[in-house]
Design a protein around this motif. Structure first.
Motif, PDB file in Angstrom:
ATOM      1  N   UNK A  62       0.837  -1.202   0.000  1.00  0.00           N
ATOM      2  CA  UNK A  62       0.000   0.000   0.000  1.00  0.00           C
ATOM      3  C   UNK A  62       0.873   1.254   0.000  1.00  0.00           C
ATOM      4  N   UNK A  63       1.973   1.209   0.752  1.00  0.00           N
ATOM      5  CA  UNK A  63       2.911   2.323   0.725  1.00  0.00           C
ATOM      6  C   UNK A  63       3.497   2.517  -0.664  1.00  0.00           C
ATOM      7  N   UNK A  64       3.833   1.413  -1.357  1.00  0.00           N
ATOM      8  CA  UNK A  64       4.341   1.508  -2.726  1.00  0.00           C
ATOM      9  C   UNK A  64       3.259   2.036  -3.670  1.00  0.00           C
ATOM     10  N   UNK A  65       2.008   1.687  -3.392  1.00  0.00           N
ATOM     11  CA  UNK A  65       0.891   2.206  -4.194  1.00  0.00           C
ATOM     12  C   UNK A  65       0.816   3.726  -4.055  1.00  0.00           C
ATOM     13  N   UNK A  66       0.970   4.213  -2.822  1.00  0.00           N
ATOM     14  CA  UNK A  66       0.962   5.661  -2.594  1.00  0.00           C
ATOM     15  C   UNK A  66       2.126   6.326  -3.311  1.00  0.00           C
ATOM     16  N   UNK A  67       3.294   5.695  -3.236  1.00  0.00           N
ATOM     17  CA  UNK A  67       4.489   6.252  -3.871  1.00  0.00           C
ATOM     18  C   UNK A  67       4.339   6.279  -5.389  1.00  0.00           C
ATOM     19  N   UNK A  68       3.828   5.179  -5.961  1.00  0.00           N
ATOM     20  CA  UNK A  68       3.638   5.126  -7.409  1.00  0.00           C
ATOM     21  C   UNK A  68       2.619   6.141  -7.891  1.00  0.00           C
ATOM     22  N   UNK A  69       1.544   6.293  -7.126  1.00  0.00           N
ATOM     23  CA  UNK A  69       0.544   7.306  -7.471  1.00  0.00           C
ATOM     24  C   UNK A  69       1.169   8.691  -7.449  1.00  0.00           C
ATOM     25  N   UNK A  70       2.004   8.931  -6.449  1.00  0.00           N
ATOM     26  CA  UNK A  70       2.688  10.217  -6.320  1.00  0.00           C
ATOM     27  C   UNK A  70       3.581  10.481  -7.521  1.00  0.00           C
ATOM     28  N   UNK A  71       4.287   9.440  -7.985  1.00  0.00           N
ATOM     29  CA  UNK A  71       5.233   9.606  -9.087  1.00  0.00           C
ATOM     30  C   UNK A  71       4.545   9.882 -10.414  1.00  0.00           C
ATOM     31  N   UNK A  72       3.355   9.287 -10.624  1.00  0.00           N
ATOM     32  CA  UNK A  72       2.695   9.372 -11.928  1.00  0.00           C
ATOM     33  C   UNK A  72       1.581  10.412 -11.997  1.00  0.00           C
ATOM     34  N   UNK A  73       1.188  10.976 -10.878  1.00  0.00           N
ATOM     35  CA  UNK A  73      -0.044  11.768 -10.840  1.00  0.00           C
ATOM     36  C   UNK A  73       0.074  13.108 -11.578  1.00  0.00           C
ATOM     37  N   UNK A  74       1.274  13.684 -11.603  1.00  0.00           N
ATOM     38  CA  UNK A  74       1.423  15.019 -12.207  1.00  0.00           C
ATOM     39  C   UNK A  74       1.066  15.006 -13.687  1.00  0.00           C
ATOM     40  N   UNK A  75       1.400  13.905 -14.396  1.00  0.00           N
ATOM     41  CA  UNK A  75       1.128  13.847 -15.836  1.00  0.00           C
ATOM     42  C   UNK A  75      -0.352  14.036 -16.133  1.00  0.00           C
ATOM     43  N   UNK A  76      -1.213  13.483 -15.276  1.00  0.00           N
ATOM     44  CA  UNK A  76      -2.647  13.578 -15.528  1.00  0.00           C
ATOM     45  C   UNK A  76      -3.245  14.938 -15.210  1.00  0.00           C
ATOM     46  N   UNK A  77      -2.685  15.613 -14.200  1.00  0.00           N
ATOM     47  CA  UNK A  77      -3.279  16.897 -13.779  1.00  0.00           C
ATOM     48  C   UNK A  77      -2.428  18.084 -14.218  1.00  0.00           C
ATOM     49  N   UNK A  78      -1.449  17.839 -15.084  1.00  0.00           N
ATOM     50  CA  UNK A  78      -0.551  18.916 -15.517  1.00  0.00           C
ATOM     51  C   UNK A  78      -1.291  20.118 -16.107  1.00  0.00           C
ATOM     52  N   UNK A  79      -2.262  19.929 -17.020  1.00  0.00           N
ATOM     53  CA  UNK A  79      -2.945  21.117 -17.558  1.00  0.00           C
ATOM     54  C   UNK A  79      -3.699  21.906 -16.485  1.00  0.00           C
ATOM     55  N   UNK A  80      -4.271  21.195 -15.511  1.00  0.00           N
ATOM     56  CA  UNK A  80      -5.025  21.863 -14.449  1.00  0.00           C
ATOM     57  C   UNK A  80      -4.097  22.690 -13.570  1.00  0.00           C
ATOM     58  N   UNK A  81      -2.923  22.119 -13.219  1.00  0.00           N
ATOM     59  CA  UNK A  81      -1.957  22.850 -12.401  1.00  0.00           C
ATOM     60  C   UNK A  81      -1.468  24.087 -13.144  1.00  0.00           C
TER      61      UNK A  81
END
Length: 377
Positions: free
Chosen positions: A10-29
């Motif tokens: 679950x900790x690795x899931x959080x870390x992986x989400x953290x690593x990949x999440x910016x690509x999806x919300x980049x236009x919004x940021x």
């Protein structure tokens, strides 16, 4: 199987989400903070650069500290870093929080692998390691797309809040579950950890991995921009899930292929396929169906390289297995950082679709290095 291994995953899931999440919300940021998309892409750069450079340095610095305490502390601090990202009052502050998150991720990952193995009986250790790694893989299918959907619907700050919640929950339950105390391992100095890099064959084997990750991540942080332009949709979470599904499928297929063919041949073959798919990406991803298919294939062709690359390194220097695999992981994250940086700079002069072909050029150089290494054997 010890249930605490699931919490490590679950900790690795959080870390992986953290690593990949910016690509999806980049236009919004970019829209909310008032900076360019290329500059927002540097959030990926600083996270990955800190991770890639910090992993061997931090491992040397904290090698003699109690592993269970460092792991829970890193996970708790990763939670706080993402809360800080969610509350960031300005883009420079957001950039700083991503650097901190990269540091804590670099501390957590190797310890999660080591403790996960220790928690399993000898006959189940490979399964335990696969279970911990699965958290990272599942993040590409569920975590990053979910964070993207939340960012599109409710704002990017809630996306980072999701990561903070995941890390916080894993940390809390690991504290309740009380990880067993383990003997302090022999700590390697930074010179010992970086020693294999001086071996020419090792360096020649690490270089292609760095280059093909540069090639993929020239495009990936800005994939939401490409999909929005080509398919004219605002929510790309489903398409990002297809990329992650391709990675998961590839990890399942790659193991069986690696047992039948030589790793060098597999790396060369998969690189050729990856180059072709990435060149086709902006041409095929013009409809929803085309986007689903090409992103699935893109994720698969990229992830198929992982296991053969590890085998290549182990065949070169089996006596340095642990150190050399850690260096490979650093090379991958440095490639991610380099790719995001190159992509952000290239956006100043080129259109988003052309990033795919710039990345393919880096992969072509990687293929040349692999071919040269083969001829020298």
């Amino acid at each position: 199987m010890n249930p605490r291994i699931i919490l490590l995953a679950l900790g690795m899931f959080a870390l992986g989400t953290d690593a990949f999440i910016v690509a999806g919300v980049l236009p919004v940021i970019a829209q909310e903070t008032g900076v360019t998309e290329g500059l927002v892409g540097q959030l990926v750069t600083v996270f990955s650069l800190t991770y890639g450079l910090g992993a061997p340095i931090l491992a040397a610095l904290i090698g003699r500290w109690p592993r269970h305490r460092v792991l829970m502390g890193a996970l708790g601090l990763l939670c706080l870093a993402n809360l800080a990202s969610a509350l960031a009052p300005s883009f420079p502050f957001l950039l700083l929080t991503r650097i901190l998150a990269g540091c804590f991720a670099a501390m957590y990952t190797p310890l999660a692998f080591a403790i996960g193995i220790d928690l399993a009986p000898p006959t189940k250790r490979s399964y335990a390691l696969a279970l911990v790694v699965s958290g990272l893989n599942i993040a590409t299918v569920l975590g990053a797309p979910l964070g993207t959907w939340i960012g599109e619907q409710f704002g990017w700050r809630l996306s980072f809040t999701l990561v903070a919640a995941l890390a916080g929950i894993a940390c809390l339950f690991l504290m309740i579950g009380k990880l067993p105390k383990s003997a302090t391992p022999v700590s390697l100095s930074l010179r010992e950890r970086l020693g294999p890099v001086t071996h020419p064959r090792v360096l020649q084997a690490l270089l292609p991995a760095f280059l093909w990750n540069v090639g993929v991540y020239v495009m990936y942080p800005y994939i939401a921009l490409l999909l929005q332009q080509k398919i004219h949709i605002s929510d790309v979470s489903v398409l990002l899930a297809c990329f992650g599904l391709g990675i998961v499928l590839a990890n399942w297929v790659s193991g069986s292929l690696a047992s039948r063919f030589r790793p060098h041949r597999l790396v060369a073959t998969f690189l050729v396929i990856l180059i072709g798919i990435q060149c086709a990406l902006p041409l095929v991803a013009t409809t929803m169906i085309g986007g689903v298919i090409i992103l699935l294939l893109w994720g698969m062709s990229f992830a198929l390289l992982f296991i053969p690359q590890q085998q290549r390194l182990l065949n070169i220097a089996p006596e340095h297995a642990n150190v050399i695999l850690a260096l490979n992981n650093s090379a991958l994250y440095l490639g991610i950082a380099g790719g995001a940086a190159v992509g952000g700079f290239a956006l100043r002069f080129f259109a988003v679709p052309q990033l795919a072909w710039i990345g393919a050029a880096s992969m072509l150089v990687a293929l040349c290095v692999v071919a040269i290494a083969r001829q020298k054997k």
